[in-house]
Design a protein around this motif. Structure first.
Motif, PDB file in Angstrom:
ATOM      1  N   LEU A   1       1.241  -1.179  13.644  1.00  0.00           N
ATOM      2  CA  LEU A   1       2.097  -1.107  12.460  1.00  0.00           C
ATOM      3  C   LEU A   1       2.327  -2.498  11.884  1.00  0.00           C
ATOM      4  O   LEU A   1       2.137  -2.730  10.682  1.00  0.00           O
ATOM      5  CB  LEU A   1       3.432  -0.455  12.823  1.00  0.00           C
ATOM      6  CG  LEU A   1       4.490  -0.510  11.748  1.00  0.00           C
ATOM      7  CD1 LEU A   1       4.080   0.345  10.576  1.00  0.00           C
ATOM      8  CD2 LEU A   1       5.834  -0.049  12.273  1.00  0.00           C
TER       9      LEU A   1
ATOM     10  N   VAL B   1       1.168  -3.902   8.303  1.00  0.00           N
ATOM     11  CA  VAL B   1       2.154  -4.423   7.345  1.00  0.00           C
ATOM     12  C   VAL B   1       1.742  -5.811   6.902  1.00  0.00           C
ATOM     13  O   VAL B   1       1.797  -6.171   5.728  1.00  0.00           O
ATOM     14  CB  VAL B   1       3.549  -4.427   7.989  1.00  0.00           C
ATOM     15  CG1 VAL B   1       4.509  -5.246   7.155  1.00  0.00           C
ATOM     16  CG2 VAL B   1       4.059  -3.020   8.133  1.00  0.00           C
TER      17      VAL B   1
ATOM     18  N   LEU C   1      -1.246   2.350   5.527  1.00  0.00           N
ATOM     19  CA  LEU C   1      -0.165   3.140   6.119  1.00  0.00           C
ATOM     20  C   LEU C   1      -0.687   4.375   6.825  1.00  0.00           C
ATOM     21  O   LEU C   1       0.046   5.045   7.522  1.00  0.00           O
ATOM     22  CB  LEU C   1       0.813   3.573   5.031  1.00  0.00           C
ATOM     23  CG  LEU C   1       1.988   2.659   4.805  1.00  0.00           C
ATOM     24  CD1 LEU C   1       2.954   3.305   3.855  1.00  0.00           C
ATOM     25  CD2 LEU C   1       2.696   2.362   6.112  1.00  0.00           C
TER      26      LEU C   1
ATOM     27  N   PRO D   1      -0.407   4.169  10.826  1.00  0.00           N
ATOM     28  CA  PRO D   1       0.989   4.309  11.254  1.00  0.00           C
ATOM     29  C   PRO D   1       1.560   5.670  10.904  1.00  0.00           C
ATOM     30  O   PRO D   1       2.351   6.232  11.666  1.00  0.00           O
ATOM     31  CB  PRO D   1       1.704   3.205  10.479  1.00  0.00           C
ATOM     32  CG  PRO D   1       0.681   2.209  10.193  1.00  0.00           C
ATOM     33  CD  PRO D   1      -0.606   2.948  10.050  1.00  0.00           C
ATOM     34  N   TYR D   2       1.111   6.197   9.776  1.00  0.00           N
ATOM     35  CA  TYR D   2       1.592   7.505   9.355  1.00  0.00           C
ATOM     36  C   TYR D   2       1.202   8.576  10.373  1.00  0.00           C
ATOM     37  O   TYR D   2       2.039   9.367  10.807  1.00  0.00           O
ATOM     38  CB  TYR D   2       0.989   7.793   7.982  1.00  0.00           C
ATOM     39  CG  TYR D   2       1.072   9.201   7.490  1.00  0.00           C
ATOM     40  CD1 TYR D   2       2.240   9.696   6.947  1.00  0.00           C
ATOM     41  CD2 TYR D   2      -0.039  10.033   7.543  1.00  0.00           C
ATOM     42  CE1 TYR D   2       2.296  10.986   6.482  1.00  0.00           C
ATOM     43  CE2 TYR D   2       0.011  11.318   7.078  1.00  0.00           C
ATOM     44  CZ  TYR D   2       1.185  11.796   6.545  1.00  0.00           C
ATOM     45  OH  TYR D   2       1.240  13.072   6.089  1.00  0.00           O
TER      46      TYR D   2
END
Lengths: 170, 644, 489, 532, 103
Positions: free
Chosen positions: C377, C381, C433, C436-437
């Protein structure tokens, strides 16, 4: 038209012809042979351009080494079918346009460029000697690096080509 | 020294008048369900104290000049909005009226609402309403006034919807608030204009010279739009009949005596703001409302609806009066109307209550508010009959009643205003006379069918509880001119202070209006004597030429009434409803566009990003030579692009 | 004969890091022949030790002034030293996450690692096209072979594609260089002669030659249009190898690309606007990389496209054609190295536990294996460029320099690049994302079991995360160091 | 005492780190822990309030160097850790502390993965505080971006059935806005210098310096004498426009609002509360704090546009609310409408308008929090939010209906409740604008008043449909109990606040007034400096 | 047409022909042959251009190292082709399609 120039034209002609053979033949083996012819004519051209050392290298390494390697590859990949290795072509038109485009653009831009075309005769003396000295003094770094490159490639290639096991036919 | 004590005392009185009802509301809301029965007593007691205080306040201030008190409320841009009390004659009289009527309604409700489940909420909201109404009357800052104005609307909303389980009540409350809001928007825009030109909203400090006339007129008209909403003027009056879904005492207090009168009161308060043009609009609106209301009242069957239309008509009459330069008359009528209309509603409530009690043991559903189901009640509930009659007389403008007094005054003043030369003003005058004619007619019709006509149902009835009778009695007494004037034909109201301001009425007008009244009553009597009310109005055969005339006139008026009713129900209601539907429709469209257009664009961008991505990805088809092809083509294109 | 020899010895003494790696390379071969057991552990230790030693020497014992070695073939300066530091760090990280090899090929594996590092170090400091070609080939050929270390069908295919694409690109580059040689008359692109001749003879041929040469570099840094190999290769190669070859060769390519473009840009005297050319390449890389990544279902393929886009961002620093742009590019390179390894390390941990993965199969694993998931994550990011990670700082700096360049030159394409580049952050969010999603938001499957605890991997994640945060909170320490680097062609 | 703001910001962030160390099996400790942190923050906030003085400057400021680096030819880049409060941020910070405490209480029923939830809440908490306190543009941006991620996961993991869609949409939209802002930030920092640094060129993100147009570096693209145009506008106008769009997405203004209903509908109740009460405020806050002071010329040039967008949002949001079948969606759209008022007030650039806008931000914070808690109460009982499935709730849930009435009427702008003051001030300001500075046409204020009517329309209609009439609920098994103690504790303070700030607005205006006056004055002053 | 032009044109032809072979021929070994042609084109250029300043041997050295590179590439290439052949039983790269975009 002196004999040197005539020889040059001859070499150029053979080179072009052999390349055309490479392009149009479907048999890989013939193509490899044509490449050999091409490389030999190139070696001739090198010699005419006063690069004897290179001409010899070309003959020995390319025609002698690389091509044998390639032919070896052809044989190996051909072993199952037994028939001559035939290759098909694809993307012909697109590729032809791109290649022709490259060729034309190179020629056109060359025309717009004023090269120094003087064909001054090379300095007298033993080129090969000088080359040897240069190689061990000014060009020692690339020389050593080339050595390492060869070493790494050979070990790597050996690993690649050897490590087969029955169970990884997946 | 005495001056300060005097003003300090009146300040405290004024504050207690304002806060005791609020306190009453709080007390009601704090009381737990177990002790709900306490709330009627407590709040009635508190309201009685309020009334006493207001009376003291009135006599304390008396005819001295107006008192103001102010405290900074909040400040913006160095302008301080001050919360201020303005205690002048008009205001104080209104305070008295409001607190008195409110007290009486509280008292009455003890009996009327005895069996209700939600006493706390009811008396709480009544208290809150009284607070808001008193605040409205006393405040001198227009912004504060607007606040109370809205709060009054809010309490009205809650009280109309008191029986919210009934869909009609729920709908009516919503409608009332919304239509009031329409008016309030106008009010707010008026305030915006005033603020932008004056930076100050205190009535006592308005420096009107700095505003251009155009903006002054606009501001006046905008504020008048607020009045139209609150005082049920044309074209925003149709919420008032619907509001009758609320408990009857509420109708008496809010939708007859006080709240709807707030608009008229406001007009008097800010009279200085109105230019000539504004007054024209006001008077014309008032006239139309008065006539429409009167005609509407003529064809209703529901007691409360009749009274509601009558209220509309009377309010229109007052507004017309103010617009036509009869402000004092209008104000006086406002006071009188507050009492007699409250009395009528209380009486109607008593009838309904008594009928309910009577039908309680019988089977079948009878609409006890429908005058077709009533009749011959004068002997069954005599006290209610008497009080109702007194108030009806006042409404009709019979001599010896308060209604007569104020009507006379208005007509006189309007007569002076119209001048001798013919102008549009005469039309307004004509309207006033038409209303004067119609009012006795519908009043007679109502009274006749309730108390005199033959009854279809014969049931045993008993009088309503003593608290209800008491309040009805008090309120009807205050409609008797005998108690407030000594000379019925010569106007002298109770309030000498006020009287000193009033010019005398002309005898001619008195005579004329009495004549009109007589004609109206007589013709009404003949018309309704043997008339039976049915669903379809069937008219008496014209045995007299007069009958035929009146019949024809009736037909004409009926058609007009139907038209008006249709107009009211189909056009105005439909427009408002339609606007609502339209809003909902537009809202659905915008909702749709929101979903598909706006969102669609954004999602579309996302999709197209994905689309482009899939094109670029499709290059990666797993074939190395096409990779090379694309790469070389890219290189070539790049070269060509740079070169040329 | 004495003088040249003296010079050679002096030169070698300044190339100690490379010598150490070469020595380590040879020892690796020998040990590979001698050792029978524990081969992997010993060779791993050796590699780590030699890289560590080399880093130490790079940081403390190299001259800070630029010195020409081997008759101008190689130049030692702070710029190349910094890159060497990055390569060696990348080497350490890559070796760290490498697990035991199949087929008992550990020696060859580390040998090729050494070769890539050696090639990269030399590439970053070479000043002559001969050295460029040779070190580039050393990197390339070793990378082709490393890609094949999965020893399975996929791996072989990836390796072949990589090889074919790479050799064609190299051939183009060599052809381009040959023409440049013809025009410049020298292969030493930092020399006066090179500059003089090129300025004297500004011809369209030079443009073509330059672009042909760029092709090789663009291939190395996976920039458009020479990026197409990346997804296939990334998918097929073993994850530690991908982690390694997506960073070290790319940064080496960036290093030499910097030198080459500065040389061919001729201090703005070139007849062609290389700034525009680079901006377009950068813009296309960012756009195509990000857009193509959106629909990927394989995490490594997705990262390949992300890597294309990241090259675009790296090029942004170059586009500014100023010292500060290069400084910020160095900063970005550092951060890129850290965040890329962070992501790949975590991915590697997942693969070690669950085998080959699609993105969907990561569903719900976030709570089972919390440390790799958090690491992934934070890595994403940072790759997206959001605070509070160094990815944000790096992006801020690099686009800041771009704005500065725009302010100076007023070239509209720079503004376009500036705006589109930043807006691409939003597009990139789509796919960054995604993992992580799936990890955190999607419901987990019944069968999923907890990850094997991997202390070394977790420790590495922790260190890298701390570095990312540290570089965000206080970037001026590193930037202070980078800012001291003066770079003259 | 000197570091009160830092305590406020970093207490929750540190607590999040501490929370990571608590094992996840200690389930219920997390919510107690989070509540404890909120209480500590309330104490800190009280201390801050005691130290705050009413004047127009910044207070309680803390400055520490953060990034300071040499950019070679571009000079030095400097970013600071610079936090302070003024009349704009004080109400916002106070609101945040209160709302987050209530959200924590509202989160009491969360069962799924409590550790993750409360840690994310704490991070969110710290980031919100930081964003409202930061006076360095970069610092603000960092905090602001930082709160997106926890929000994404809070919606995405603990949300409703379509949570994935909603969370992604939320994140993408807001990130898009942030990027537009980032573009301007980068452009800005190369255009502003720190005047205190002497001869050295120091680029700064400091808001105090950026507000002063004298600090613009001559010759930079955003310099005031630059005549370069990009398309129809100068670069300064473009920069303003980008900032406006960026913040308008957060606000959210039509047509950039569509993330809001989705995010609200899917988010769990406490998150909806934070989203509506606090996150939406960042749009307006950003405009007030950054866009307007830095680009007064743009603010004046585009005031018509801003006002128009505001008016459209008011009407459009209200119409959509009217047609919503889902209670939460209705409330979400009402937020669009109410934030449109803020935009309108801002666009007028009058003291009244700006005061009203800030007041509206505050009051909307209270009211929308209440509204979402109300939907939460219903949702907890029936897991159903469709208006049509309820009827006659008033007869079963008396206390609840009381709170609903307060919240609805506060939201539709009933005097005496907090919503009224702000809206009236905004309308006064918008109307005044034409006379005072000629920026907004009068019709905007007049059209905006219809928002009040529509507001009354949808709220009353909702009451009529859901709370009036005979009692019935679509979900048969649902037990419609009245409020429990926890819900009471959440709603009561909010209702009290709504009443308090409606009756005694001066308590809040004491903070806002100096700010608003100084804001308008400074804005026109620098505008006249830029365009003499 | 001078010799210089002729030889440059020959180089360009060799390069283009090599490219054509690389792009069209389906067999991996043919591609390898094409690459060799392209490298030879460079060598020709290098030697040709070396004559402009015959005192140094830069071009020739470069050509020498290019040959070295070509050898290495051939070795590695053949090894990889053999490996792939082992798995796919063909040396036609188009038939290696485990790796591609999956939608």
């Amino acid at each position: 038209m002196n004999p040197g120039q005539l020889t040059l034209y001859l070499f150029v002609f053979t080179a072009i012809i052999s390349v055309l053979v490479m392009i149009f033949t479907r048999t890989v083996f013939y193509a490899a042979l044509a490449l050999t012819v091409c490389l030999i004519s190139m070696a001739g051209i090198y010699a005419l351009l006063y690069a004897e050392f290179l001409a010899i290298t070309q003959l020995v390494i390319y025609a002698g080494g690389v091509l044998v390697l390639i032919l070896f590859g052809i044989m190996l990949t051909n072993r199952i079918s037994g028939k001559p290795l035939i290759t098909e072509s694809h993307h012909v038109i697109k590729s032809a346009i791109i290649s022709a485009g490259m060729f034309l653009i190179l020629l056109v831009t060359y025309q717009k460029t004023s090269f120094d075309q003087s064909q001054s005769a090379p300095a007298p003396g033993n080129h090969i000697n000088k080359i040897g000295i240069e190689l061990m003094s000014n060009y020692v770094a690339p020389f050593e690096l080339g050595g390492i490159l060869l070493l790494v490639c050979l070990i790597g290639a050996a690993l690649m080509a050897s490590s087969f096991k029955k169970n990884d036919h997946v | 020294m005495t001056e300060t004590i005097h003003s300090a005392a009146s300040l405290w009185l004024a504050l207690s008048v304002l806060t005791i009802p609020l306190f009453s509301a709080l007390v009601c809301f704090v009381i737990s369900e177990k002790f709900a029965w306490l709330s009627p007593m407590v709040s009635s007691l508190l309201l009685f104290i309020t009334f006493i205080c207001s009376a003291f306040l009135f006599f304390q201030v008396g005819d001295s000049h107006a008192l103001t008190y102010s405290w900074p409320w909040f400040s913006v841009n160095e302008n301080i909005i001050r919360a201020s009390l303005l205690l002048d004659k008009h205001g104080l009289i209104m305070v008295m009226v409001v607190s008195l009527v409110s007290f009486l309604v509280h008292l009455y409700s003890i009996g009327y609402m005895a069996e209700d489940q939600a006493l706390i909420r009811y008396f709480g909201m009544l208290g809150f309403f009284t607070f808001a109404m008193l605040g409205l009357v006393m405040s001198s800052n227009l912004l504060i006034l607007f606040c109370f104005w809205e709060l009054v609307g809010f309490s009205s909303y809650r009280l109309i919807g008191h029986w919210y389980e009934k869909q009609e009540a729920a709908k009516a409350s919503t409608k009332a608030f919304l239509i009031n809001r329409v008016g309030d928007l106008g009010f707010l825009i008026g305030l915006m204009i005033l603020w932008s030109w004056l930076g100050n909203l205190d009535i006592t400090y308005l420096n009107l010279e700095t505003i251009p006339t155009f903006w002054l007129t606009t501001a006046g008209v905008c504020i008048f739009i607020g009045v139209i909403g609150k005082s049920a003027q044309f074209p925003l009056f149709h919420w008032l009949p619907d509001a009758m879904e609320g408990p009857t005492p509420v109708s008496a207090l809010i939708h007859a005596a006080t709240m709807v009168a707030a608009g008229v009161f406001l007009l008097i308060r800010i009279e200085s703001l109105f230019t000539e043009n504004t007054l024209v609009i006001i008077s014309v609106t008032g006239t139309i409302t008065a006539i429409t209301g009167a005609i509407g009242a003529l064809f209703q069957y529901d007691i409360k609806k009749i009274l509601a239309y009558s209220t509309i008509s009377q309010l229109g009459f007052m507004v017309m009066a103010i617009g036509a330069g009869a402000a004092q008359g209008g104000f006086l009528h406002l006071l009188h109307h507050a009492f007699f209309k409250a009395g009528l509603f209380l009486g109607a409530g008593a009838i309904i209550h008594a009928m309910h009690q009577a039908y309680h043991h019988q089977e079948g559903n009878v609409d006890v508010q429908d005058i077709r189901n009533l009749g011959d009640l004068r002997k069954k509930i005599p006290i209610t009959f008497i009080t109702f009659m007194i108030c009806s007389a006042a409404l009709a403008g019979l001599p010896f009643t308060s209604g007569f007094v104020s009507k006379e005054l208005i007509l006189t003043q309007m007569n002076e205003w119209s001048g001798n030369a013919f102008s549009w003003k005469w039309l307004v005058i004509l309207g006033a006379w038409v209303v004067t004619l119609l009012t006795p007619v519908y009043t007679f019709r109502m009274v006749w069918f309730i108390f005199f006509a033959k009854s279809k149902h014969n049931v045993e009835m008993v009088e309503v509880p003593i608290v209800m009778r008491l309040s009805m009695f008090v309120i009807s007494m205050s409609s008797l001119a005998l108690l407030i004037t000594f000379k019925p034909f010569h106007i002298l109201t109770i309030i000498n202070v006020l009287m000193s301001l009033y010019p005398n009425t002309s005898h001619l007008i008195t005579l004329l209006s009495t004549l009109i009244l007589l004609i109206a009553l007589v013709s009404a009597f003949f018309m309704y004597k043997n008339y039976e009310l049915k669903d379809q109005n069937k008219f008496l055969t014209p045995n007299l030429y007069l009958d035929w005339l009146s019949d024809y006139a009736f037909k004409l008026v009926l058609q007009f009434a139907i038209l008006v009713h249709w107009f009211d129900r189909k056009v105005i209601d439909k427009i408002i409803n339609g606007l609502t539907y339209l809003q909902v429709g537009i809202a659905h469209v915008t909702g749709w566009s929101d979903r598909y257009l706006v969102d669609g664009v954004v999602n579309g961008m996302a999709y197209s990003a994905k689309g482009i991505g899939s094109v670029t990805r499709s290059l990666a088809n797993g074939k190395i030579q096409s990779y090379l092809l694309w790469a070389m083509a890219g290189l070539l294109i790049f070269i060509l692009w740079i070169l040329y | 004969m004495n003088d040249p020899l003296q010079h050679i010895f002096e030169s070698v003494s300044l190339l100690i890091p490379e010598v150490i790696i070469t020595a380590s390379l040879i020892i690796t071969i020998l040990l590979g022949l001698i050792l029978k057991t524990n081969k992997h552990v010993i060779l791993k230790t050796l590699a780590l030790a030699s890289y560590g030693l080399a880093i130490f020497i790079v940081l403390h014992h190299l001259p800070t002034t630029s010195t020409l070695l081997f008759g101008g073939m190689i130049r030692i300066d702070e710029f190349s030293s910094y890159f060497k530091f990055l390569f060696l760090t990348g080497g350490i990280l890559g070796v760290w996450i490498s697990g035991p090899q199949k087929e008992n090929s550990s020696a060859e594996y580390f040998l090729l690692f050494h070769a890539v590092i050696l090639g990269s170090c030399l590439l970053a400091s070479s000043m002559n096209f001969i050295m460029v070609i040779l070190s580039l080939e050393l990197i390339s050929l070793s990378s082709y072979l490393l890609t094949g270390f999965g020893f399975n069908k996929k791996s072989a295919e990836g390796s072949l594609k990589y090889f074919l694409f790479g050799t064609v690109a190299t051939a183009c580059m060599i052809y381009g260089i040959s023409i440049i040689y013809g025009i410049a008359g020298t292969l030493d692109f930092s020399s006066e002669l090179f500059l003089k001749n090129l300025i004297a003879l500004s011809s369209p041929l030079l443009l073509i030659a330059g672009l042909f040469t760029l092709a090789g570099f663009l291939f190395k840094i996976t920039a458009v249009p020479f990026h197409l190999w990346a997804p296939d290769v990334y998918e097929s190669a073993p994850t530690p190898v991908v982690a390694f070859i997506s960073v070290v060769p790319k940064l080496a390519g960036i290093a030499v690309l910097t030198k080459f473009t500065l040389a061919i840009h001729l201090f703005g005297q070139s007849g062609y606007n290389w700034q525009v050319i680079l901006s377009v390449i950068s813009l296309l890389s960012i756009l195509i990389g990000n857009l193509s990544a959106i629909a990927q279902t394989n995490p490594k393929r997705m990262l390949a496209y992300s890597s294309v886009a990241q090259s675009g961002f790296l090029l942004v620093g170059l586009v500014a054609f100023g010292m500060d742009g290069i400084h910020f590019m160095l900063f970005y390179s550092t951060v890129f190295l850290v965040m890329n390894f962070l992501v790949f390390n975590a991915l590697n941990q997942f693969e070690n536990s669950y085998g080959e993965l699609g993105i969907q199969s990561l569903a719900g694993l976030g709570t089972l294996s919390i440390i790799p998931s958090l690491a992934i994550l934070i890595g994403f990011v940072s790759l997206t460029g959001l605070p509070p990670t160094a990815g944000f700082t790096a992006k801020l700096f690099i686009f800041g320099s771009l704005w500065g360049a725009y302010q100076q030159s007023g070239e509209l394409i720079l503004l376009v690049l500036f705006v589109i580049g930043l807006l691409n952050t939003v597009i990139s969010l789509f796919f960054y994302l995604k993992i992580p999603y799936y990890l955190f938001i999607k419901e987990k499957k019944e069968t999923a079991n907890s990850i094997k605890s991997d202390v070394a991997g977790n420790l590495l994640s922790l260190i890298l995360v701390i570095v990312l945060f540290y570089l965000f909170i206080s970037p001026d320490k590193l930037m202070g160091w980078i800012n001291k680097i003066t770079f003259v062609l | 005492m000197r570091h009160l703001l830092s305590y406020l910001i970093f207490t929750p962030l540190l607590a999040a780190v501490v929370g990571l160390l608590i094992p996840a099996t200690q389930k219920n400790t997390f919510r107690v822990f989070a509540l404890l942190i909120s209480i500590i923050q309330i104490v800190i906030m009280v201390l801050i309030a005691l130290h705050y003085e009413h004047h127009d400057g910044i207070q309680l400021s803390e400055r520490l160097p953060w990034i300071s680096m040499d950019l070679g030819q571009w000079g030095t880049m400097k970013a600071e850790y610079f936090v302070a409060l003024d009349g704009l941020s004080f109400p916002m910070v106070a609101l945040s502390v209160a709302i987050i405490s209530i959200a924590v209480i509202s989160s009491w029923t969360i069962e799924k993965n409590q550790k993750g939830y409360f840690i994310l809440m704490l991070i969110l908490n710290g980031a919100i505080m930081g964003s409202f306190c930061a006076l360095d543009f970069l610092l603000f941006y960092v905090f602001f971006e930082f709160l997106l991620l926890p929000m994404y996961f809070l919606i995405g993991i603990w949300g409703g059935p379509r949570r994935e869609h909603a969370s992604i949409k939320f994140f993408l939209y807001t990130l898009l806005g942030s990027i537009l802002i980032l573009i301007v930030i980068i452009a800005l920092y190369l255009s502003f210098q720190d005047p205190t640094s002497g001869k050295v060129l120091v680029h700064t993100f400091n808001m105090l310096h950026m507000q002063n147009p004298e600090n613009i570096i001559p010759g930079s693209i955003l310099s005031i004498d630059s005549t370069d145009l990009l398309g129809p506008y100068s670069y300064r106008l473009w920069a303003f426009l980008l900032l406006f769009i960026g913040f308008a997405i957060k606000l959210p203004a039509v047509p950039l609002h569509t993330w809001l209903p989705d995010a609200h509908v899917e988010a769990p109740t406490p998150i909806s509360v934070i989203l509506a009460a606090l996150l939406l405020k960042f749009g307006a806050y950003g405009l007030l704090r950054f866009a307007y002071p830095i680009f007064p010329d743009g603010a004046i040039y585009f005031s018509w546009l801003v006002g128009f967008v505001g008016v459209v949002s008011i009407i459009y949001g209200a119409l959509n609310a009217l047609s919503s079948k889902d209670l939460k969606r209705l409330i979400a759209y009402s937020s669009v409408s109410h934030m449109g008022f803020v935009l309108l007030g801002l666009a007028s650039i009058t003291v009244e308008g700006v005061t009203g806008a800030v007041y509206q931000m505050f009051s909307h914070g209270i009211i929308s929090a209440m509204l979402f808690l109300i939907t939460g109460v219903l949702y907890d009982r029936t897991h159903d939010r469709l208006i049509a499935n309820y009827s006659g709730l008033a007869s079963k849930m008396k206390v609840f209906t009381g709170f609903v009435l307060i919240a609805f009427f506060a939201s539709l702008g009933l005097p005496g409740l907090a919503g009224f003051i702000g809206e009236v001030m905004i309308l006064f300001g918008a109307f005044l604008s034409q006379k005072a500075n000629g920026l907004l046409p009068i019709w905007m204020a007049i059209v905006a008043t219809f928002g009040l009517l529509l507001g009354a329309g949808y709220y009353l209609w909702t009451i009529q449909r859901m709370f009036y009439g005979p009692f019935s609920v679509k979900i048969p098994a649902a037990e419609m109990n009245d409020l429990n103690h926890r819900e009471y504790v959440m709603l009561l303070p909010l209702a009290m606040a709504a009443l308090f700030f409606g009756v005694l607005p001066q308590t809040l205006l004491n903070f806002i007034n100096p700010f608003a006056q100084q804001f308008v004055e400074a804005l026109f002053k620098s505008a006249s400096f830029i365009n003499p | 047409m001078s010799d210089h032009t002729l030889l440059f044109a020959l180089g360009a032809f060799l390069f283009s022909a090599g490219l054509l072979i690389v792009l069209t021929k389906k067999n991996a070994i043919m591609i390898l042959l094409g690459i060799e042609l392209m490298l030879n084109a460079s060598n020709l250029n290098l030697i040709l251009f070396n004559r402009q300043n015959p005192t140094t041997y830069e071009g020739q050295f470069f050509a020498l190292f290019v040959i070295l590179v070509a050898v290495c590439e051939a070795a590695v290439g053949i090894a990889i082709i053999l490996k792939a052949y082992h798995y796919f039983h063909t040396s036609v790269p188009d038939q290696f399609s485990d790796l591609k975009e999956r939608n």
